[in-house]
Motif scaffolding. Sequence first.
Motif, PDB file in Angstrom:
ATOM      1  N   MET A 194     -78.170  -4.237 -21.328  1.00 16.34           N
ATOM      2  CA  MET A 194     -79.247  -5.219 -21.176  1.00 16.34           C
ATOM      3  C   MET A 194     -79.034  -6.098 -19.952  1.00 16.34           C
ATOM      4  N   GLY A 195     -78.387  -5.501 -18.939  1.00 18.45           N
ATOM      5  CA  GLY A 195     -78.152  -6.234 -17.712  1.00 18.45           C
ATOM      6  C   GLY A 195     -76.711  -6.636 -17.516  1.00 18.45           C
ATOM      7  N   GLN A 196     -75.879  -6.456 -18.532  1.00 19.71           N
ATOM      8  CA  GLN A 196     -74.466  -6.832 -18.437  1.00 19.71           C
ATOM      9  C   GLN A 196     -73.606  -5.679 -17.936  1.00 19.71           C
ATOM     10  N   HIS A 197     -74.196  -4.488 -17.726  1.00 19.07           N
ATOM     11  CA  HIS A 197     -73.494  -3.312 -17.182  1.00 19.07           C
ATOM     12  C   HIS A 197     -72.313  -2.909 -18.058  1.00 19.07           C
ATOM     13  N   VAL A 198     -72.521  -2.917 -19.369  1.00 22.00           N
ATOM     14  CA  VAL A 198     -71.426  -2.727 -20.312  1.00 22.00           C
ATOM     15  C   VAL A 198     -70.786  -1.344 -20.216  1.00 22.00           C
ATOM     16  N   GLY A 199     -71.555  -0.326 -19.840  1.00 20.59           N
ATOM     17  CA  GLY A 199     -71.001   1.024 -19.797  1.00 20.59           C
ATOM     18  C   GLY A 199     -69.914   1.194 -18.762  1.00 20.59           C
ATOM     19  N   THR A 200     -69.964   0.404 -17.686  1.00 23.60           N
ATOM     20  CA  THR A 200     -69.013   0.580 -16.592  1.00 23.60           C
ATOM     21  C   THR A 200     -67.584   0.244 -16.995  1.00 23.60           C
ATOM     22  N   PRO A 201     -67.281  -0.935 -17.546  1.00 17.99           N
ATOM     23  CA  PRO A 201     -65.890  -1.191 -17.949  1.00 17.99           C
ATOM     24  C   PRO A 201     -65.411  -0.273 -19.066  1.00 17.99           C
ATOM     25  N   LEU A 202     -66.325   0.154 -19.947  1.00 20.67           N
ATOM     26  CA  LEU A 202     -65.916   1.073 -21.003  1.00 20.67           C
ATOM     27  C   LEU A 202     -65.527   2.424 -20.413  1.00 20.67           C
ATOM     28  N   ALA A 203     -66.289   2.876 -19.421  1.00 18.33           N
ATOM     29  CA  ALA A 203     -65.948   4.123 -18.736  1.00 18.33           C
ATOM     30  C   ALA A 203     -64.650   3.968 -17.950  1.00 18.33           C
ATOM     31  N   GLN A 204     -64.422   2.792 -17.360  1.00 19.41           N
ATOM     32  CA  GLN A 204     -63.178   2.555 -16.637  1.00 19.41           C
ATOM     33  C   GLN A 204     -61.969   2.692 -17.559  1.00 19.41           C
ATOM     34  N   ALA A 205     -62.082   2.148 -18.776  1.00 19.01           N
ATOM     35  CA  ALA A 205     -60.972   2.223 -19.730  1.00 19.01           C
ATOM     36  C   ALA A 205     -60.639   3.675 -20.052  1.00 19.01           C
ATOM     37  N   LEU A 206     -61.664   4.483 -20.311  1.00 16.17           N
ATOM     38  CA  LEU A 206     -61.436   5.885 -20.660  1.00 16.17           C
ATOM     39  C   LEU A 206     -60.924   6.676 -19.462  1.00 16.17           C
ATOM     40  N   ALA A 207     -61.556   6.487 -18.309  1.00 16.33           N
ATOM     41  CA  ALA A 207     -61.179   7.255 -17.123  1.00 16.33           C
ATOM     42  C   ALA A 207     -59.767   6.909 -16.658  1.00 16.33           C
ATOM     43  N   GLU A 208     -59.348   5.668 -16.858  1.00 16.20           N
ATOM     44  CA  GLU A 208     -57.992   5.260 -16.473  1.00 16.20           C
ATOM     45  C   GLU A 208     -56.952   6.126 -17.155  1.00 16.20           C
ATOM     46  N   GLU A 209     -57.077   6.299 -18.463  1.00 15.37           N
ATOM     47  CA  GLU A 209     -56.085   7.059 -19.219  1.00 15.37           C
ATOM     48  C   GLU A 209     -56.308   8.562 -19.118  1.00 15.37           C
ATOM     49  N   LEU A 210     -57.530   8.977 -18.893  1.00 18.40           N
ATOM     50  CA  LEU A 210     -57.814  10.405 -18.727  1.00 18.40           C
ATOM     51  C   LEU A 210     -57.291  10.904 -17.386  1.00 18.40           C
ATOM     52  N   GLU A 211     -57.189  10.010 -16.420  1.00 17.12           N
ATOM     53  CA  GLU A 211     -56.725  10.334 -15.069  1.00 17.12           C
ATOM     54  C   GLU A 211     -57.719  11.235 -14.352  1.00 17.12           C
TER      55      GLU A 211
ATOM     56  N   GLY B 280     -66.973  22.335 -16.182  1.00 19.92           N
ATOM     57  CA  GLY B 280     -66.062  23.168 -15.412  1.00 19.92           C
ATOM     58  C   GLY B 280     -65.829  22.698 -14.001  1.00 19.92           C
ATOM     59  N   ASP B 281     -66.568  21.710 -13.560  1.00 15.58           N
ATOM     60  CA  ASP B 281     -66.331  21.108 -12.241  1.00 15.58           C
ATOM     61  C   ASP B 281     -65.500  19.832 -12.343  1.00 15.58           C
ATOM     62  N   GLY B 282     -65.056  19.520 -13.562  1.00 16.10           N
ATOM     63  CA  GLY B 282     -64.266  18.314 -13.759  1.00 16.10           C
ATOM     64  C   GLY B 282     -65.082  17.041 -13.813  1.00 16.10           C
ATOM     65  N   MET B 283     -66.401  17.187 -13.941  1.00 17.24           N
ATOM     66  CA  MET B 283     -67.265  16.010 -14.032  1.00 17.24           C
ATOM     67  C   MET B 283     -67.276  15.493 -15.467  1.00 17.24           C
ATOM     68  N   VAL B 284     -67.156  14.177 -15.613  1.00 21.63           N
ATOM     69  CA  VAL B 284     -67.008  13.550 -16.928  1.00 21.63           C
ATOM     70  C   VAL B 284     -68.224  12.684 -17.234  1.00 21.63           C
ATOM     71  N   VAL B 285     -68.760  12.845 -18.436  1.00 14.42           N
ATOM     72  CA  VAL B 285     -69.815  11.970 -18.931  1.00 14.42           C
ATOM     73  C   VAL B 285     -69.249  11.188 -20.114  1.00 14.42           C
ATOM     74  N   VAL B 286     -69.220   9.875 -20.001  1.00 12.18           N
ATOM     75  CA  VAL B 286     -68.715   9.018 -21.075  1.00 12.18           C
ATOM     76  C   VAL B 286     -69.895   8.547 -21.909  1.00 12.18           C
ATOM     77  N   ASN B 287     -69.802   8.766 -23.202  1.00 11.06           N
ATOM     78  CA  ASN B 287     -70.876   8.369 -24.115  1.00 11.06           C
ATOM     79  C   ASN B 287     -70.687   6.919 -24.542  1.00 11.06           C
ATOM     80  N   ILE B 288     -71.754   6.134 -24.397  1.00  4.18           N
ATOM     81  CA  ILE B 288     -71.706   4.699 -24.648  1.00  4.18           C
ATOM     82  C   ILE B 288     -72.594   4.368 -25.848  1.00  4.18           C
ATOM     83  N   THR B 289     -72.006   3.680 -26.819  1.00  2.00           N
ATOM     84  CA  THR B 289     -72.777   3.267 -27.997  1.00  2.00           C
ATOM     85  C   THR B 289     -73.278   1.832 -27.879  1.00  2.00           C
TER      86      THR B 289
END
Length: 756
Positions: free
Chosen positions: A69-86, A56-65
Amino acid sequence: MTKHEKIAVSRRSFLVGSLATGTLTMGYALMGGPLGIREAMAEGSFSPNIWFEMDGDGMVVVNITKAEMGQHVGTPLAQALAEELEVPWENVSIKYVSTAPEYGLFVTGGSWSVNWTFDQLSRAGAAGRIALMEGAVKQWGVPLAELTAENGMVMHAKSGRKISYGDLVKSGVTARNFSEEELGAIALKDPAKRKLVGKSVGALDIPGKTNGSAKFGIDVFVEGMVYGTPKVPPVRHGAKVTAVDESAAKKVAGYQGHVVIEDPTNTTTGWVVALADSYPQAIKVRDALKVTYDLGPNTQVSSATIMAEAEKLQKSAEGAQLFVKDGDSAKAMKGSKVTHEATYTTQLNIHAPLEPMNATVEVKDDVYHIHAGNQFQTLALGLVPAVLQIDPSQVVVHQYHLGGGFGRRLESDYILVAAMTAKAAGKPVKLIYSREADTTMDFSRTITHQVVRGGATDGKMDAMEQSVVSAWATSRQAPAFLADSVDKKGKVDPFSINGSDHWYTIPNQTVTTIMSPQAQSATPSGQLRSVAPGWTFWAVECFLDEMAHKAGKDPLAFKLDMLDATGKNAGTAPNSVGGAKRLANVLKVAAEKGGYGKDMGDGVGIGLAAVSAQERNSPTWTACAAQVKVDKATGDFRIQKLTLVIDVGTAVNPSGVEAQVQGGALWGTSLATKEVATMENGAIQQDNYDTYTPLRMEDIPEIDVTVLSTGHYPAGAGEPGVTVTAPAIANAIFAASGARVRDLPITPEKVKAAMG
């Protein structure tokens, strides 16, 4: 988490809805039979919170499958989703989720993560935005077409009204079913209008890693657990336990027994797990156990015997299967004005991640909860039930950060051993490999032996033949992934030969692959970062350099002539649009930026290489110019600079791509010049970082990385920096000294011998 219900899945649909006041959930709903979304909700036949959740505060949690392992994979995946979610980036966080049927395949490797999921997560974000806007339509009674969404707000320009996502969530969002067809029809943003994709943002996992809140597998503790560590046999594979004397072990404080591992998958052989109240006590128990073995069939196997067998197989072509067959290479080569043949070899290599293999297993309500960092959880979900003879619904793998993966944690051995031990012990078990067990029992990069032949006329290649002998990791690990040979006469392991199907236009090309029985039996191989291109491109890029010199042409011009993007090398949508022209472009840029063609002084040379990453159907166009200084009297050499250029299509997070390429280049340099493991009497001789010696800080060259974001579909960045460095370094050493080394790792002794 409770035991999963069995679901008869007929199709996937996409759910946007509000199951509880104040939370928006997004995800694929698994539909049972003809049930609709609401009926499925009532039946409980899906899990919410699949791709993201918003409060209800507009905070988003993106679930990563994918595994971190050091490549920070969740960040670009979250960027893709957040870009279109606005949504504002500061409102976004990520969560690495446990396995569940709704998520489908869990695997992290092959530079696949962003490439495979960018479109999926972009559409998940877009569907969420649409559902929120429809919530505003319901409140305001205005047409959807009159609304816009931006920065976490829905706005109606005509009336000046606006409402936050959070307030919409608080009021409840009506369940919305998106079919796969509807999802596919959503128009995603024009790349020119993106605000997050293409921007370098800080990795979302770094704060947790720096403040200590991030959890790795080694950090797991569950109530009532005991510690286990394996006592491994004196041969890598094939041993069998015949007797265990525990009389001395019983005297060790904290002794909790031992378990003889009888692994029906044959992944581990001859193992005994020592159990105790603490890990130091488990080590003492392990050392006190006296185990008698039948050492099996591999006691006479060595690196030398494996290589000798490979050479014999090359000559006889026994077991050879076709991977590429274009034209008639043998006939064409007979008419070539210039011909050449060369043999390229690589030795055993070890993954050696800093965090040793570990897994914690506890059983609750008949469900085996596996706590581990792993790259291929889906494989574990198949193997554990088969080994324990339980229903697949009784296994859940909980994700944790990995203290290094590099392909090692694609394996399930440590998970299987932990699960078998927990079942036998009747209590939770935390299994930890010692550094020595982790190193000597690694699923190593295979020894390889390659023979390459070629013919050229008037400065152009007429024909090329490449034959590769190696172990086939896929045949052992996941035989379902074996592919038909080109002539349909047998099976091939594509992950042992990918890269040989390169993007150079050569009218007549033949590639064959042969499985090495000794390597397959004595050194069970795995997928080490870069996989087959780590050796196939090593051969291809060195051989074409050699052919250029023999044909009297500059290597750069020689290669560019063949990167003409004709025929099968033209490329196709979405992954390889532009084809070989894009590889030619990065090669030209790397050559220019690296100073190729300039006089660098006596004993200094620049070598080039260009690669297309792991698999032909998902290329990442990458080139390297290596600058190396060679002491011609001793063979000593220093890699002064690596200039790398990579075309990833769309760089979702450019700084993340740059970091991946830097790390890959250093990994590749380490494999090319430092790392080697050896087998004697069926055993790996190196057991720690003092004898298996990766690149040290003093050896690190200057690295210059250029990331080209050309607007095409995103490609992966984890592996091409590895594959391109070894041939570039070898070609640079030749340019500097005339020494052609064809065996990895390249050492001063080999350079001096090659100078004659």
